[in-house]
Design an enzyme around this catalytic site. Structure first.
Site, PDB file in Angstrom:
ATOM      1  CG  ASP A  34       2.521  84.717  -1.975  1.00 33.54           C
ATOM      2  OD1 ASP A  34       2.630  84.859  -0.742  1.00 33.54           O
ATOM      3  OD2 ASP A  34       3.484  84.480  -2.722  1.00 33.54           O
ATOM      4  CG  ASN A  89       1.924  89.919   5.560  1.00 37.83           C
ATOM      5  OD1 ASN A  89       2.375  90.065   6.700  1.00 37.83           O
ATOM      6  ND2 ASN A  89       2.092  88.795   4.863  1.00 37.83           N
ATOM      7  CE1 TYR A 154      12.124  92.324   7.006  1.00 37.79           C
ATOM      8  CE2 TYR A 154      12.862  92.817   9.239  1.00 37.79           C
ATOM      9  CZ  TYR A 154      11.912  92.316   8.368  1.00 37.79           C
ATOM     10  OH  TYR A 154      10.733  91.801   8.872  1.00 37.79           O
ATOM     11  CE  LYS A 158       9.399  94.517   6.936  1.00 43.95           C
ATOM     12  NZ  LYS A 158       8.122  94.313   6.212  1.00 43.95           N
ATOM     13  CB  THR A 189       7.409  82.968   8.880  1.00 42.35           C
ATOM     14  OG1 THR A 189       8.392  84.012   8.833  1.00 42.35           O
ATOM     15  CG2 THR A 189       6.241  83.391   9.756  1.00 42.35           C
TER      16      THR A 189
END
Length: 278
Positions: A34, A89, A154, A158, A189
């Site tokens: 991360d 991810n 976004y 994707k 999340t």
């Protein structure tokens, strides 16, 4: 997954943290990667306290840095004798009317959500080809399967991830390498509350726009993802309502277009008619 080596980018929170935990429980040896090393370390330490035959360690990784991604992959290959699983991810989002986006914000989301995934594939795929095994797991979104006004940047990124994964899958099969693309609806999340432009209510938008009553539990999603990887499924679409929405998009794109147009209008009216989107 027993004994498998894995890298999970964006592992410091959300889906990445859930994937890391599920992998360790299944016996994998995981690098929780991360850009926020403190978050990655916290996740790795929490995983270490769980039962399971696997292991976890943290690493700071900025997926927009191709050299850093390649170096981490090479490190895992040298340490574990190969890389079995690469979870691309890491991702960011912006929500609100498209005209509010600055070029810097467009650049940022392309750099993380598209180039970041490309860097993971570019670094890991050749190693997997050399071994004749392994799996690439690319996190996309329902926004990569269906149009999504007010999160256009976004959704664009994707869609690119879905296209990359499904296209590469046809090539990778001949090398013994699997490719799975993950396309969840709203997951519980922190990303639901980030990237808000001019008051955009991401949590409300993702839930109502994707026709789900509550966000998906990331641990439940992680379980489905690992099952999908084990079965070498092309797509993991969760939950069931998301699969129904995707089916409707394929059956009647014109209807989905009308529904989305009405929904965007309703979101704007809810805000009082302003241009900000939610």
């Amino acid at each position: 997954m027993s004994g498998a080596s894995a890298i999970v980018t964006g592992g410091g929170s959300g889906i990445g943290a859930a994937l890391s935990a599920a992998l360790v429980r299944s016996g994998a040896h995981v690098v929780v990667a991360d850009i926020d090393l403190e978050a990655a370390t916290r996740v790795a330490d929490e995983i270490a306290e769980m039962s399971g035959s696997g292991s976890a360690r943290a690493a700071r990784l900025d997926v927009t840095d191709a050299g850093a991604v390649a170096a981490l992959v090479d490190e895992v290959v040298a340490d574990r004798g190969g890389l079995d699983l690469m979870f691309a991810n890491a991702g960011i989002t912006w929500g609100g009317d498209t005209e509010l986006l600055t070029l810097a914000q467009w650049d940022a989301i392309v750099d993380v959500n598209i180039r970041g995934v490309v860097h993971c594939v570019h670094a890991a795929y050749p190693h997997m080809i050399g071994r004749g095994s392994g799996s690439l797991v690319l996190t996309a979104s329902m926004g990569g399967l269906c149009p999504a006004g007010l999160i256009t940047s976004y959704a664009m990124t994707k869609h690119a991830v879905v296209g990359l994964g499904l296209s590469l899958r046809a090539e990778a099969a001949g090398h013994g390498v699997g490719v799975t693309v993950v396309c969840p609806a709203a997951v519980d999340t922190a990303i639901l509350d980030k990237g808000q432009l001019d008051g955009f209510d991401g949590r409300h938008f993702y839930l109502t726009g994707q026709h789900v009553r509550q966000p998906l539990d990331p641990d439940r999603l992680a379980k489905s993802v690992l099952d999908g990887v084990a079965r070498n499924r092309a797509l993991v679409v969760e939950p069931a309502r998301a699969r129904a929405t995707w089916r409707l998009q394929r059956l009647s794109p014109a209807l989905m277009d009308r529904m989305l147009t009405r929904y965007v209008g309703a979101v704007r009216r809810r805000r009082g008619g302003g241009p900000a989107g939610a």
